[in-house]
Design an enzyme around this catalytic site. Sequence first.
Site, PDB file in Angstrom:
ATOM      1  N   THR A 228       0.842  -1.197   0.000  1.00 27.48           N
ATOM      2  CA  THR A 228       0.000   0.000   0.000  1.00 27.48           C
ATOM      3  C   THR A 228       0.871   1.239   0.000  1.00 27.48           C
ATOM      4  OG1 THR A 228      -0.038   0.261   2.409  1.00 27.48           O
ATOM      5  CG2 THR A 228      -1.711  -1.174   1.440  1.00 27.48           C
ATOM      6  N   ASP A 229       0.330   2.330  -0.520  1.00 26.87           N
ATOM      7  CA  ASP A 229       0.944   3.619  -0.224  1.00 26.87           C
ATOM      8  C   ASP A 229       0.785   3.837   1.278  1.00 26.87           C
ATOM      9  OD1 ASP A 229       2.141   6.087  -0.413  1.00 26.87           O
ATOM     10  OD2 ASP A 229       0.910   6.764  -2.086  1.00 26.87           O
ATOM     11  N   TRP A 230       1.647   4.655   1.847  1.00 28.10           N
ATOM     12  CA  TRP A 230       1.691   4.797   3.301  1.00 28.10           C
ATOM     13  C   TRP A 230       0.380   5.363   3.828  1.00 28.10           C
ATOM     14  CZ3 TRP A 230       5.395   2.372   1.470  1.00 28.10           C
ATOM     15  CH2 TRP A 230       6.471   1.898   2.237  1.00 28.10           C
TER      16      TRP A 230
END
Length: 818
Positions: A228-230
């Site tokens: 995932t993106d952060w």
Amino acid sequence: MKYKDLITKMTLEEKASLMSGKDFWQTQDIERLDINNIFLADGPHGIRKQAEAADHLGLNESLQATCFPTAATVANSWNEELGETMGDYLGKEAVAQKVNVLLGPGINMKRSPLAGRNFEYFSEDPYLAGKLAAGMIRGIQSHGISACVKHFAVNNQEERRMSIDTIVDERTLREIYLTAFEIAVKEGETKTIMSAYNMLNGAYTNENLHIMRDILRGEWDFEGVVVTDWGGSNDRVAGLAAGNELEMPTTAGETNEEIIAAIKNGKIKENILDECVDRLLDLVFTTEEVFKKESKEIDINEHHEMAQRVAEESIVLLKNEDNILPLNKDKKIAVIGDFAKEARYQGAGSSIVNPTFLDNTLDVLKESNIESIGFEQGFDRYGKKSKKKIDEACSLAKEADVVLLYIGLDEVTEAEGLDRENMAIPENQIELLDALFEVNPNIVAVLSCGAAVEIPFINKVKGLVHAYLSGQAGAKAILKILTGDVNPSGKLAESFPVRFEDTPSYHQFPGKEVSVEYREGPFIGYRYYDTANVDVLFPFGYGLSYTTFEYSNIQVNKDGVTFNITNSGEVAGLEVAQLYVGCQSKDIFRPKKELKGFTKVSLHAGETKTVTIPFDDKTFRYFNVKTNQWEIEGADYNIMIGASSSDMRLEDNLFIDGTGAPLPYNKENLPSYYSGKANNVSVEEFETLIGRKVPVATWDRTKPLGYNDTIAQCQYAKGLFARFAFRAIKFSHKFLWKIGKRSTANLIMMSVYHMPFRGMVRMTGGIMNMGMLDGILMVVNGKFFKGMRHLLSERKKMKASKRKLDITTGSSSKGEVL
């Protein structure tokens, strides 16, 4: 599965623990099974490894690393081999800093010039972006570590990026927004992909079964890891079901429990978790092999020189009236502009690199043959007007033969998390240029920014060099171009419209509340301008040289196109030859021409080379929404070789047999798309294109606010405290901007104002949990005392649970929960 035997030894809890981070940048380890953690670090154009005080916003300083030119700059090189070499250098530095996964390159399309993260992306064209990304990935991964292509997919605005729903038709999705990722997966063989924050046609990309399962895993056979993106995880169980291996950063075990519960209650099968664990283990074990060898020290001087080489080949000469360039060493030069004193050389946000060196224009000038008669700042980089600065600059300019003017956009205008408000260069810089023109018309402007801008002053400069964001060695590279030590060979990887109103997404950018509609379909960038006959200031693929090139003797067959290029000038140079293809059938709407190949050729003065650009599987294909697959239309195709998208030097025709697929559209129902004039499509025609009703694009202000609503929506919350907090945030932003704390003001908009409530949990690394968030939402929705009681109760439970865990594991917590 490759690690079936190891996985059978793991408990359900251990397997679930691997699915989220150990901390902000590291994965979880399992000591008893010799499974080590690995380190992920930002790094599209340089390693950003934070040893302490980790954050994803670029607030805290990272270890020193070479700051290479950004992707927007590198794309102008049109050189796959150069990108691969730069990737090789990035890979070496990643290994030296013990980074297993380098979070880059970014390959989202430049749908609008205003998208705040354009500096981090390659192009408006998926073929060019994909090819350059594939080269960079191969270079990075040649050292045994992993690149991580991002952000998958259709992530083309920063405003409300964590909750916006992107509405796009299937054909446009495939041809424009997924093709670069397809090339990165199939040709670059990236080991890791980062999912985007946004929703796509109603589902968060991380949970979107269509792009994650059907396309990425099914059609492209991707066997690597999706991260995932952060803070980009919405529903962890749905993400796991879609094939997301790793959620970052840590959630202190909260989402691991959700996975365990989902398996125990039968919501998902354990073999889905096992598959994800297997892929993650493969990433861990394969990338840690390189660290078992003795790592070599990096020669920072050599890497600095490489950064300069990339910049030299990526800088674009846009105008050279009266051959004012290269600068004559006998000319007296006045250097003016704040960017000459303090370079604008990289973007802002998670990609900020702490450079090993930073060349300064004023220092490098002393090493060149340029006779500088002095420097004046001329303007304040953040837009504050000053007649005194203009007057001082004009006094210096009067004494010079040539004015060398450094202008551009500042760091807070182009930043992750925020889109630009317009395409304009600050007014105080335009006023300076107008004043300089009155006293000395021999102006060479050096432009530094990460995306297309309006250039109303084009007739007041004789020379225009676009340096983009050219990294830590950019200052010297620019001067090498200006003096003729290096012949410019960069060509634009994006179109420069005359004005923002001319752009195809003008009426639909950005999405402000619930959704953003991609009504222009496949007509982005030059695909729109060329098809709709809209004039641009500088076309896609455009760039000048200090020499001239002639094209001749085109020969086309079923395998590709061959032709000759001659350097007809007096100095050696590099030329980018571009292959465009246009289908002559009118049965299916298409852009007038599309880039399908390119090559960069080095030629001595007077030299001729024979060049071949082969056709590939993407040359003639289109995506048919009726058959739901790639098809070829049987038709005559115009085969064009150009020096830019609007400068065709050679043309020929070729008939291609088709696949016989049924026509996907009724021409009468889609007049805007068949004409190519798709910049202001009605909602009814767009719904015909996508085959369904579009969702309501505005917030429902009658419903209570929930996890995926944003802090900005507190303006109409039922809770008085929430409305007060909203006004306080707005005031703080305005006040900080006014007193010059613009970076902090931007941070408020990015990390507070547009943040969905779930981000409070996902981005705080376990400091807050979903139970505590439920209490906050009660307060927001008008139940202040009930919400506060719930918040404090959940906080107490969380602290007790943490103490129990510390006693069980024999560890002590370094941090304290809220």
